[in-house]
Design an enzyme around this catalytic site. Structure first.
Site, mmCIF file in Angstrom:
data_model
loop_
_atom_site.group_PDB
_atom_site.id
_atom_site.type_symbol
_atom_site.label_atom_id
_atom_site.label_comp_id
_atom_site.label_asym_id
_atom_site.label_seq_id
_atom_site.Cartn_x
_atom_site.Cartn_y
_atom_site.Cartn_z
ATOM 1 N N GLY A 25 35.420 38.962 34.273
ATOM 2 C CA GLY A 25 36.746 38.716 33.706
ATOM 3 C C GLY A 25 37.494 37.684 34.533
ATOM 4 N N GLY A 27 40.707 36.734 34.026
ATOM 5 C CA GLY A 27 42.139 36.850 33.755
ATOM 6 C C GLY A 27 42.899 36.747 35.068
ATOM 7 N N PHE A 28 44.057 37.383 35.127
ATOM 8 C CA PHE A 28 44.892 37.255 36.324
ATOM 9 C C PHE A 28 44.182 37.784 37.571
ATOM 10 C CE2 PHE A 28 48.061 36.826 33.027
ATOM 11 C CZ PHE A 28 48.844 35.797 33.535
ATOM 12 N N GLY A 29 43.553 38.959 37.455
ATOM 13 C CA GLY A 29 42.916 39.574 38.619
ATOM 14 C C GLY A 29 41.656 38.839 39.028
ATOM 15 N N VAL A 93 29.968 40.356 28.926
ATOM 16 C CA VAL A 93 29.291 41.392 29.708
ATOM 17 C C VAL A 93 29.250 42.674 28.879
ATOM 18 C CG1 VAL A 93 29.461 42.812 31.793
ATOM 19 C CG2 VAL A 93 29.969 40.353 31.893
ATOM 20 N N GLU A 185 60.399 40.258 23.155
ATOM 21 C CA GLU A 185 60.306 38.790 23.234
ATOM 22 C C GLU A 185 59.879 38.212 21.890
ATOM 23 O OE1 GLU A 185 57.712 38.257 26.650
ATOM 24 O OE2 GLU A 185 59.440 37.987 27.958
ATOM 25 N N ASP A 315 44.385 45.672 34.841
ATOM 26 C CA ASP A 315 44.678 46.642 33.782
ATOM 27 C C ASP A 315 43.592 47.713 33.649
ATOM 28 O OD1 ASP A 315 46.929 45.219 33.213
ATOM 29 O OD2 ASP A 315 46.343 44.621 31.176
HETATM 30 C C1 LIG Z 1 51.375 39.469 24.963
HETATM 31 C C2 LIG Z 1 51.378 39.906 26.401
HETATM 32 C C3 LIG Z 1 52.447 39.586 27.200
HETATM 33 C C4 LIG Z 1 52.451 39.972 28.555
HETATM 34 N N1 LIG Z 1 53.518 39.634 29.331
HETATM 35 C C5 LIG Z 1 53.502 39.934 30.652
HETATM 36 C C6 LIG Z 1 54.561 39.511 31.498
HETATM 37 O O1 LIG Z 1 55.513 38.873 31.069
HETATM 38 N N2 LIG Z 1 54.469 39.829 32.837
HETATM 39 C C7 LIG Z 1 53.396 40.524 33.344
HETATM 40 O O2 LIG Z 1 53.350 40.769 34.557
HETATM 41 N N3 LIG Z 1 52.410 40.960 32.559
HETATM 42 C C8 LIG Z 1 52.422 40.679 31.224
HETATM 43 N N4 LIG Z 1 51.393 41.086 30.420
HETATM 44 C C9 LIG Z 1 50.346 41.935 31.002
HETATM 45 C C10 LIG Z 1 49.317 41.078 31.731
HETATM 46 O O3 LIG Z 1 48.824 40.091 30.860
HETATM 47 C C11 LIG Z 1 48.175 41.958 32.207
HETATM 48 O O4 LIG Z 1 48.673 43.019 32.976
HETATM 49 C C12 LIG Z 1 47.198 41.149 33.034
HETATM 50 O O5 LIG Z 1 46.640 40.131 32.230
HETATM 51 C C13 LIG Z 1 46.088 42.018 33.607
HETATM 52 O O6 LIG Z 1 45.211 41.210 34.304
HETATM 53 P P1 LIG Z 1 43.645 41.529 34.288
HETATM 54 O O7 LIG Z 1 43.018 40.550 35.209
HETATM 55 O O8 LIG Z 1 43.425 42.971 34.530
HETATM 56 O O9 LIG Z 1 43.193 41.290 32.785
HETATM 57 P P2 LIG Z 1 43.300 39.995 31.872
HETATM 58 O O10 LIG Z 1 44.238 39.009 32.430
HETATM 59 O O11 LIG Z 1 43.522 40.491 30.493
HETATM 60 O O12 LIG Z 1 41.840 39.381 31.956
HETATM 61 C C14 LIG Z 1 40.714 40.021 31.489
HETATM 62 C C15 LIG Z 1 39.650 38.954 31.257
HETATM 63 O O13 LIG Z 1 38.412 39.597 31.032
HETATM 64 C C16 LIG Z 1 37.734 38.930 29.998
HETATM 65 N N5 LIG Z 1 36.826 39.900 29.404
HETATM 66 C C17 LIG Z 1 37.143 41.066 28.819
HETATM 67 N N6 LIG Z 1 36.044 41.718 28.437
HETATM 68 C C18 LIG Z 1 34.999 40.939 28.781
HETATM 69 C C19 LIG Z 1 33.597 41.075 28.636
HETATM 70 N N7 LIG Z 1 33.061 42.161 28.098
HETATM 71 N N8 LIG Z 1 32.814 40.085 29.084
HETATM 72 C C20 LIG Z 1 33.347 38.962 29.636
HETATM 73 N N9 LIG Z 1 34.665 38.802 29.804
HETATM 74 C C21 LIG Z 1 35.476 39.770 29.393
HETATM 75 C C22 LIG Z 1 38.842 38.476 29.055
HETATM 76 O O14 LIG Z 1 38.417 37.400 28.241
HETATM 77 C C23 LIG Z 1 39.941 38.097 30.033
HETATM 78 O O15 LIG Z 1 39.869 36.736 30.383
HETATM 79 C C24 LIG Z 1 51.370 40.714 29.079
HETATM 80 C C25 LIG Z 1 50.286 41.036 28.261
HETATM 81 C C26 LIG Z 1 50.277 40.626 26.934
HETATM 82 C C27 LIG Z 1 49.102 40.959 26.059
#
Ligand SMILES: Cc1cc2nc3c(=O)[nH]c(=O)nc-3n(C[C@H](O)[C@H](O)[C@H](O)COP(=O)(O)OP(=O)(O)OC[C@H]3O[C@@H](n4cnc5c(N)ncnc54)[C@H](O)[C@@H]3O)c2cc1C
Length: 438
Positions: A25, A27-29, A93, A185, A315
């Protein structure tokens, strides 16, 4: 192993060479973790199903015609273009085989690792209601945002061309489910879009015909913020013509009607789902310890208890804080967790045996915007801003965290354009009509 000790270093990476780190993943993390490992003596593979990092907090601005999709997405290969030890692989994955220490990809490939970091985020939670999942449009992925933009604009096109009063009512009523930051929003931005187009782009549609209805199960908006900030958001939305329905849930929906748990029905062809998320679990292991909301339970050093070399962040997972509560599902805990886990891995491969203190989430504040000149900001210590100051704080924080200089410039100039011209210019329908229907 005691609770604070770093994971043991692998003798050398499986199959020789630098120890292999798999991050699932981007994303942010996951991205924060990979960036911290950049240049370190490890061989990192960053997996994501998409080839870009998505800035989810601005998805609703793509959905409402203010930003382009490319303004909030950044190609992952560009991020690591100059990195000697981080490779990106676009792949889905399927699961992780913790026993054999391999990441299993869809299509059958298996990739060995010494350390794995699960960072696959979350997916929408429809609380088991498949019908609602089928008819709603969510705001979780870039495709969702463009789908919503296409759908909303297509509803306006169809309404403008129709004399059927009932059909027009359903086409011009937009129901948003969930009064958290995303719902608030989106409601504010949709109201602004309607102010711009009603009676102008669409000559036959009066603004008073358009309904934006926000449905929230609790008795107030922005449950994660203080009651004062929730009341402020309520006042702003009501002033902007958004109807608020509190203490009720959306129970059912079909192509033309939304049914609430209190028995009321709303004619509508649009349900925007922002009522909650659940972890997107790629562990493939039902035996792992979980919270009630299915997030993985971690030890204080973000390790999966009992699983060698495995961490999880964001998350998907959380250590317990306070009375066995997980951390909030927000981007800052995900990023801080990613950097913390990278430090643990660096310690391990460098042979530093001194234990690191447990992961501590530093809350730097939360914020949301309700549209032009109206934002809410909560800072640690109880300091709160609303109105123009809250909005400006929101704006600068979001520009700061957007990835890529070009994206910052384009987002800033779009906001300036909107501010000065009252215009959300990206009112383009990209899909053909049948694809836009729910
Ligand atoms: C519309 C919206 C608005 C938001 N606004 C805010 C805000 O203003 N402030 C804030 O702090 N938080 C906000 N959030 C929450 C924030 O986006 C999440 O808390 C944050 O993205 C979590 O980070 P993460 O790295 O856990 O997951 P994510 O950032 O969601 O990243 C997960 C990644 O894993 C990848 N992935 C998933 N499954 C698979 C797989 N099986 N194989 C390969 N890749 C995979 C995805 O494509 C993604 O790139 C918002 C969320 C949404 C949906």
């Amino acid at each position: 192993m005691d609770n604070n000790s770093p994971p043991p270093p692998p003798e050398e990476g499986q199959g020789g060479g630098a120890p292999k780190v798999a991050i699932i993943g981007a994303g942010f993390g996951g991205l924060a973790c990979a960036r911290k490992l950049d240049g370190e003596p490890v061989s990192v593979t960053l997996f994501d199903q998409n080839n870009y990092h998505l800035f989810t907090p601005l998805l609703y601005q793509v959905a409402t015609g203010l930003l382009n999709p490319s303004d909030i997405a950044y190609p992952l290969r560009t991020v690591f273009r100059h990195s000697p030890n981080v490779r990106f692989r676009q792949a889905r994955v399927e699961r992780v085989d913790f026993g054999r220490k391999v990441v299993c990809l869809s299509g059958g490939d298996e990739v060995p690792y010494d350390y794995v970091v699960l960072a696959s985020g979350s997916v929408d939670n429809y609380f088991g209601n498949k019908q609602l999942a089928n008819v709603s449009i969510s705001l979780k992925a870039l495709g969702d945002a463009t789908k919503l933009r296409n759908h909303v604009l297509t509803c306006l096109e169809r309404a403008d061309a129709s004399d059927d009063a009932e059909l027009r009512k359903a086409l011009l009523t937009f129901v948003i489910v969930g009064g958290g930051p995303t719902g608030v929003e989106t409601a504010g931005a949709l109201a602004e879009l309607m102010d711009i187009v009603a009676g102008k782009d669409y000559h036959s549609i009066r603004r008073s015909e358009i309904r934006i209805v926000l449905v929230e199960g609790m008795d107030r908006l922005l449950g994660a913020f203080s009651a004062d900030l929730g009341r402020y958001a309520q006042r702003v939305l009501e002033r902007r013509g958004v109807e608020l329905r509190f203490k009720t849930l959306v129970k059912d929906a079909d192509d033309h009607t939304v049914t609430l748990a209190d028995g009321n029905t709303i004619p509508s062809e649009t349900i925007i789902w922002s009522a909650g998320v659940r972890p997107n679990d790629v562990s493939g292991d039902p035996e792992l310890d979980r919270y009630k909301n299915r997030r993985l339970k971690l030890d204080p050093q973000l390790r999966l208890p009992g699983v060698s070399g495995a961490f999880a962040i964001g998350d998907l997972a959380s250590p317990a804080v306070g009375s066995d509560e997980p951390l909030p599902m927000l981007s800052p805990p995900a990023m801080q967790g990613g950097r913390y886990v990278a430090s643990l891995i660096i310690d391990a491969v460098r042979g530093i045996r001194e234990p690191r203190p447990p992961f501590h989430y530093l809350d730097k504040g939360t914020m949301a915007t309700i549209g032009r000149n109206a934002g809410v900001t909560h800072l640690p210590g109880g300091l709160e801003f609303t109105g123009f100051v809250g909005w400006l704080t929101w704006l600068f924080v979001h520009v700061y965290y957007l990835i890529g200089f070009r994206n910052r410039i384009t987002a800033l100039s779009s906001w300036a354009w909107d501010y000065l011209r009252h215009d959300r210019p990206i009112r383009i329908i990209l899909a053909t009509e049948p694809e836009n229907r729910r």
